[in-house]
Write a protein that holds these residues in place. Sequence first.
Motif, PDB file in Angstrom:
ATOM      1  N   HIS A   1       0.386  -4.070   1.217  1.00 49.19           N
ATOM      2  CA  HIS A   1       1.353  -2.971   1.094  1.00 49.19           C
ATOM      3  C   HIS A   1       2.754  -3.514   0.859  1.00 49.19           C
ATOM      4  O   HIS A   1       3.509  -2.981   0.032  1.00 49.19           O
ATOM      5  CB  HIS A   1       1.326  -2.118   2.359  1.00 49.19           C
ATOM      6  CG  HIS A   1       2.383  -1.048   2.378  1.00 49.19           C
ATOM      7  ND1 HIS A   1       3.658  -1.272   2.863  1.00 49.19           N
ATOM      8  CD2 HIS A   1       2.366   0.233   1.956  1.00 49.19           C
ATOM      9  CE1 HIS A   1       4.377  -0.168   2.743  1.00 49.19           C
ATOM     10  NE2 HIS A   1       3.599   0.760   2.202  1.00 49.19           N
TER      11      HIS A   1
ATOM     12  N   LEU B   1       1.955   5.942   2.912  1.00 50.21           N
ATOM     13  CA  LEU B   1       1.372   4.693   3.398  1.00 50.21           C
ATOM     14  C   LEU B   1       2.230   4.088   4.495  1.00 50.21           C
ATOM     15  O   LEU B   1       1.725   3.659   5.536  1.00 50.21           O
ATOM     16  CB  LEU B   1       1.231   3.698   2.241  1.00 50.21           C
ATOM     17  CG  LEU B   1      -0.033   3.795   1.390  1.00 50.21           C
ATOM     18  CD1 LEU B   1       0.120   2.947   0.131  1.00 50.21           C
ATOM     19  CD2 LEU B   1      -1.243   3.344   2.188  1.00 50.21           C
TER      20      LEU B   1
ATOM     21  N   HIS C   1      -5.722   5.538   3.192  1.00 47.79           N
ATOM     22  CA  HIS C   1      -4.771   4.456   2.917  1.00 47.79           C
ATOM     23  C   HIS C   1      -5.198   3.651   1.695  1.00 47.79           C
ATOM     24  O   HIS C   1      -4.394   3.355   0.799  1.00 47.79           O
ATOM     25  CB  HIS C   1      -4.674   3.516   4.121  1.00 47.79           C
ATOM     26  CG  HIS C   1      -3.997   4.124   5.303  1.00 47.79           C
ATOM     27  ND1 HIS C   1      -4.272   3.734   6.595  1.00 47.79           N
ATOM     28  CD2 HIS C   1      -3.059   5.110   5.408  1.00 47.79           C
ATOM     29  CE1 HIS C   1      -3.531   4.434   7.438  1.00 47.79           C
ATOM     30  NE2 HIS C   1      -2.796   5.267   6.738  1.00 47.79           N
TER      31      HIS C   1
ATOM     32  N   MET D   1      -3.216   3.424  -1.909  1.00 44.35           N
ATOM     33  CA  MET D   1      -2.790   2.125  -2.437  1.00 44.35           C
ATOM     34  C   MET D   1      -3.318   1.916  -3.853  1.00 44.35           C
ATOM     35  O   MET D   1      -2.583   1.480  -4.755  1.00 44.35           O
ATOM     36  CB  MET D   1      -3.288   1.005  -1.529  1.00 44.35           C
ATOM     37  CG  MET D   1      -2.901  -0.384  -1.999  1.00 44.35           C
ATOM     38  SD  MET D   1      -1.282  -0.900  -1.430  1.00 44.35           S
ATOM     39  CE  MET D   1      -1.708  -1.488   0.201  1.00 44.35           C
TER      40      MET D   1
END
Length: 309
Positions: free
Chosen positions: A171, A250, A265, A269
């Motif tokens: 991330h 996120l 999540h 992404m």
Amino acid sequence: RGSQGSQLYLAPNPDFGAVFTYYLKDDLKSAEDVRKEREKSLISGKNNIPFPGWEALEAERQEEGPLAFIEIKNASGAIINRVRVAGKKGFNRAAWNLRYSSSDVLRLTGNVGSGSGLLAAPGTYTGTLFKTEKGKISQLGSPVTFDVKALREGSLPGSTPEVAAAFWRSHEKLNRDVNSFDASLRTLTRTADRLHVAASRSNLSNDILEKAMDLERRVKALNSSYGGNSARREIGEKVDPTIGDRMFALWKGLSWSTYGPTDTHKKSMELAQNELNTLSSQMNSLKAEAKELAGQVAAAGGPKIEGME
């Protein structure tokens, strides 16, 4: 305390994270601090204070102030954060908040932010005290090894700390790329606007002016694809999720939780990465076109554009 006076006890919360106690024999001093101390001693002795010279004063202004910091490394020996701490003589305490340093893009205007990224995983880490004086960095003492542990087991089953931490690092990398894209798009938008003006002030044909106008239109369309329909946003209408929306969702889900990554999540992404790849390709083409047009305008005696020389 309101009207309760001393009946209500208040005290600062303890520092969160890994707390370090360290001792400094002397204060960390700048060249200006040293000069002022010397001049103060001369005042007490009723002596004349010599003028240090303009060059010395200018050097004081340009000096990077003395500071101390604790360098945090993970078990692999990689530096994951540098925590700035007090450089005062005597015993001091400082805390690392168990987070990596931020990978957000630093803009040339505005502040630099808090510098905190996402959490570090449980494991073994080291902290080493350093000082910076007169542009030189030197180590103070030996590294201290410590363990970061989870406070408690979660009530619900989640990912292992290793899986969660790996996703956090992914991330952070994507967030850095998105920030970089955002900064580049802002620059390209300003460049396209100035290119339109520069083309109108040159002696080139109207075909070049039309190309500059068309480039500006396509850059604005790219902004809409990235940030959403501004006309809809202006009156509060919902727009399709943007890359920024996905990254914010996120961040909210990962910043203070160690359960993830959830399937949501992972999908967020993936969608954000795919959309960024598509928009980055479009922007790179527009940047190349802008540079070519700026070169034609400048070669014809028209105004040059900052960053396009």
